[in-house]
Design a protein around this motif. Structure first.
Motif, PDB file in Angstrom:
ATOM      1  N   ILE A  54       0.833  -1.221   0.000  1.00  0.00           N
ATOM      2  CA  ILE A  54       0.000   0.000   0.000  1.00  0.00           C
ATOM      3  C   ILE A  54       0.860   1.262   0.000  1.00  0.00           C
ATOM      4  O   ILE A  54       0.726   2.113  -0.883  1.00  0.00           O
ATOM      5  N   ASN A  55       1.735   1.383   0.989  1.00  0.00           N
ATOM      6  CA  ASN A  55       2.524   2.625   1.101  1.00  0.00           C
ATOM      7  C   ASN A  55       3.683   2.627   0.114  1.00  0.00           C
ATOM      8  O   ASN A  55       4.705   2.000   0.351  1.00  0.00           O
ATOM      9  N   MET A  56       3.460   3.338  -0.984  1.00  0.00           N
ATOM     10  CA  MET A  56       4.494   3.417  -2.026  1.00  0.00           C
ATOM     11  C   MET A  56       4.526   4.824  -2.609  1.00  0.00           C
ATOM     12  O   MET A  56       3.510   5.522  -2.569  1.00  0.00           O
ATOM     13  N   PRO A  57       5.686   5.231  -3.140  1.00  0.00           N
ATOM     14  CA  PRO A  57       5.731   6.563  -3.773  1.00  0.00           C
ATOM     15  C   PRO A  57       4.967   6.586  -5.101  1.00  0.00           C
ATOM     16  O   PRO A  57       4.613   5.519  -5.607  1.00  0.00           O
ATOM     17  N   ARG A  58       4.767   7.783  -5.612  1.00  0.00           N
ATOM     18  CA  ARG A  58       4.087   8.037  -6.902  1.00  0.00           C
ATOM     19  C   ARG A  58       2.615   7.608  -6.883  1.00  0.00           C
ATOM     20  O   ARG A  58       1.736   8.440  -6.993  1.00  0.00           O
ATOM     21  N   MET A  59       2.358   6.310  -6.754  1.00  0.00           N
ATOM     22  CA  MET A  59       0.968   5.852  -6.668  1.00  0.00           C
ATOM     23  C   MET A  59       0.899   4.746  -5.627  1.00  0.00           C
ATOM     24  O   MET A  59       1.651   3.767  -5.716  1.00  0.00           O
ATOM     25  N   ASP A  60       0.025   4.919  -4.614  1.00  0.00           N
ATOM     26  CA  ASP A  60      -0.036   3.896  -3.572  1.00  0.00           C
ATOM     27  C   ASP A  60      -0.914   2.710  -4.012  1.00  0.00           C
ATOM     28  O   ASP A  60      -1.554   2.734  -5.071  1.00  0.00           O
ATOM     29  N   GLY A  61      -0.929   1.694  -3.165  1.00  0.00           N
ATOM     30  CA  GLY A  61      -1.616   0.453  -3.504  1.00  0.00           C
ATOM     31  C   GLY A  61      -3.121   0.602  -3.665  1.00  0.00           C
ATOM     32  O   GLY A  61      -3.729  -0.059  -4.513  1.00  0.00           O
ATOM     33  N   LEU A  62      -3.713   1.479  -2.832  1.00  0.00           N
ATOM     34  CA  LEU A  62      -5.170   1.662  -2.925  1.00  0.00           C
ATOM     35  C   LEU A  62      -5.549   2.381  -4.223  1.00  0.00           C
ATOM     36  O   LEU A  62      -6.556   2.040  -4.855  1.00  0.00           O
ATOM     37  N   GLN A  63      -4.715   3.349  -4.602  1.00  0.00           N
ATOM     38  CA  GLN A  63      -4.967   4.046  -5.879  1.00  0.00           C
ATOM     39  C   GLN A  63      -4.815   3.062  -7.037  1.00  0.00           C
ATOM     40  O   GLN A  63      -5.621   3.065  -7.974  1.00  0.00           O
ATOM     41  N   LEU A  64      -3.782   2.234  -6.946  1.00  0.00           N
ATOM     42  CA  LEU A  64      -3.555   1.221  -7.999  1.00  0.00           C
ATOM     43  C   LEU A  64      -4.769   0.303  -8.101  1.00  0.00           C
ATOM     44  O   LEU A  64      -5.248   0.015  -9.209  1.00  0.00           O
ATOM     45  N   LEU A  65      -5.248  -0.121  -6.946  1.00  0.00           N
ATOM     46  CA  LEU A  65      -6.419  -1.012  -6.900  1.00  0.00           C
ATOM     47  C   LEU A  65      -7.613  -0.366  -7.613  1.00  0.00           C
ATOM     48  O   LEU A  65      -8.278  -1.003  -8.458  1.00  0.00           O
ATOM     49  N   GLU A  66      -7.854   0.900  -7.278  1.00  0.00           N
ATOM     50  CA  GLU A  66      -8.980   1.606  -7.912  1.00  0.00           C
ATOM     51  C   GLU A  66      -8.789   1.720  -9.422  1.00  0.00           C
ATOM     52  O   GLU A  66      -9.720   1.512 -10.195  1.00  0.00           O
ATOM     53  N   MET A  67      -7.556   2.058  -9.829  1.00  0.00           N
ATOM     54  CA  MET A  67      -7.269   2.210 -11.263  1.00  0.00           C
ATOM     55  C   MET A  67      -7.432   0.878 -11.999  1.00  0.00           C
ATOM     56  O   MET A  67      -7.987   0.841 -13.100  1.00  0.00           O
ATOM     57  N   LEU A  68      -6.938  -0.183 -11.377  1.00  0.00           N
ATOM     58  CA  LEU A  68      -7.025  -1.495 -12.043  1.00  0.00           C
ATOM     59  C   LEU A  68      -8.471  -1.943 -12.178  1.00  0.00           C
ATOM     60  O   LEU A  68      -8.851  -2.523 -13.208  1.00  0.00           O
ATOM     61  N   ARG A  69      -9.268  -1.690 -11.151  1.00  0.00           N
ATOM     62  CA  ARG A  69     -10.672  -2.123 -11.205  1.00  0.00           C
ATOM     63  C   ARG A  69     -11.468  -1.382 -12.279  1.00  0.00           C
ATOM     64  O   ARG A  69     -12.523  -1.832 -12.686  1.00  0.00           O
TER      65      ARG A  69
END
Lengths: 121, 253
Positions: A54-69
């Protein structure tokens, strides 16, 4: 043909441990260093499962999850969150955004493989 | 003399000087044909110069009157600037102190990072050795070992057990080696907390700077306590709550 797993973590040691565990179990592993990198790789590869921090630079895991979905191919692809975060509110956010499961670090390789086996068969 | 009145006077003198120079030049133009051009020009220039000198003297005199006034203000409020100076020194020291803590955290992070890199390299090496050892034992087993050669069979069984044990230990090492990530996140979180606390202290300092009068020690203490509470609240989402390297829980939704 081996199933492909996208392993997303900004920590090199975690990526290495994931790759060691998953490759040892016969999976193909694509590594990504953050959410943005993962999104780019998810667009260029067809992966069977996403395992993300989850805690990552540029784009976090939750944002990635939303984008992928939002992507048609990833609507039903299992996405597991692998994180140090264990708060109920964070888990609720993840669940709401469409996460398949929540694994708290540090992970046990055997347990991780069991969970992965369960969600991708 | 009131300041506005003084300014009006200066303006009047300056305008008068300009008008006089202008009039002189007009005369020069009118009388140019009569042959006394140099005389008129000389007179008008001299008068203009005198006026300019007078104007400059007045300005300098006013300035010399203003300086003691300013020093007087400083004397009257000497306690306040002194306090501000000591506050600003305190802030510089606080900044240095916080920077030092952040440097130490950075150093700890680097040491942990280096240690993790070395351990991961060792881990990879051992896992490769284990893998080849395992393959070797299997290969020997496949060789036609006579069924009655009990010592060799026992040796191979022991080798297989050792290989399994190493694999178990490697699996445990995979869990343990994740400490680097946990520590890095905690250090980063702590660095953010230090930044937030430093900013809060700066805010308190600024409030005291602009405040109408000095605050009591209790009030300042209370402000610092509130700042600490605020910092805690802003940083309540601690990314790592693990106290040890026990395996984390799993939830499938």
């Amino acid at each position: 043909m081996a199933k492909k797993i996208l392993a997303v973590d900004d920590s090199a040691s975690i990526r290495q441990m994931l790759t060691f565990t998953l490759k040892g179990a016969g999976y193909d592993v694509i590594e990504a260093v953050d959410g943005q990198d993962a999104l780019d790789k998810a667009n260029s590869h067809k992966v069977n499962l996403v395992l993300t921090d989850i805690n990552m630079p540029r784009m976090d895991g939750l944002q990635l999850l939303e984008m992928l979905r939002r992507l048609s191919h990833y609507k039903s692809v299992p996405i597991l969150m692998l994180t140090t975060e264990s708060g109920d509110d964070m888990k609720a956010k993840g669940k709401e955004a469409g996460a398949t499961g929540w694994l708290v670090k540090p992970f046990d390789p055997k347990r991780l493989l069991e969970v992965i086996g369960k969600v991708i068969g | 003399m009131p300041k506005t009145e003084c300014n009006k006077k200066k303006l009047f003198i300056a305008l008068a000087g300009i008008v006089l120079i202008f009039v002189g030049v007009q005369f020069q133009w009118l009388l140019s044909e009569s042959g006394s051009v140099m005389q008129v020009l000389s007179i008008s220039s001299s008068v203009g110069l005198v006026w300019t000198l007078v104007l400059l003297s007045i300005i300098e005199y006013d300035k010399s009157q203003e300086i003691p006034l300013q020093s007087g203000m400083q004397d009257n409020l000497s306690n306040e600037p002194k306090a501000l100076v000591s506050d600003s020194i305190c802030n510089i020291e606080a900044d240095k102190y916080f920077c030092k803590i952040k440097d130490d955290l950075g150093q700890a992070n680097k040491l942990v990072g280096d240690a993790v890199n070395n351990l991961v390299m060792n881990f990879n090496y051992i896992s490769k050795l284990t893998s080849s050892h395992h393959s070797m034992v299997l290969a020997i087993e496949k060789l036609a070992v006579p069924a009655d050669n009990e010592p060799v069979i026992q040796l191979l069984k022991r080798q297989m057990k050792i290989a399994e044990k190493i694999e178990q230990e490697l699996s445990a090492a995979v869990t343990s080696l994740q400490f680097g990530d946990l520590v890095t996140q905690l250090l980063s979180h702590t660095a953010h907390q230090i930044d937030a606390l430093n900013m809060s202290l700066h805010r308190i300092d600024r409030q005291n700077f602009h405040g109408p009068d000095g605050r009591s020690l209790d009030e300042i203490r209370q402000e610092i306590s509130s700042a600490v509470v605020l910092t805690k609240k802003e940083n309540k989402n601690k990314p790592v709550v693990q106290q040890g390297m026990r395996v984390g829980e799993v939830d499938l939704f």
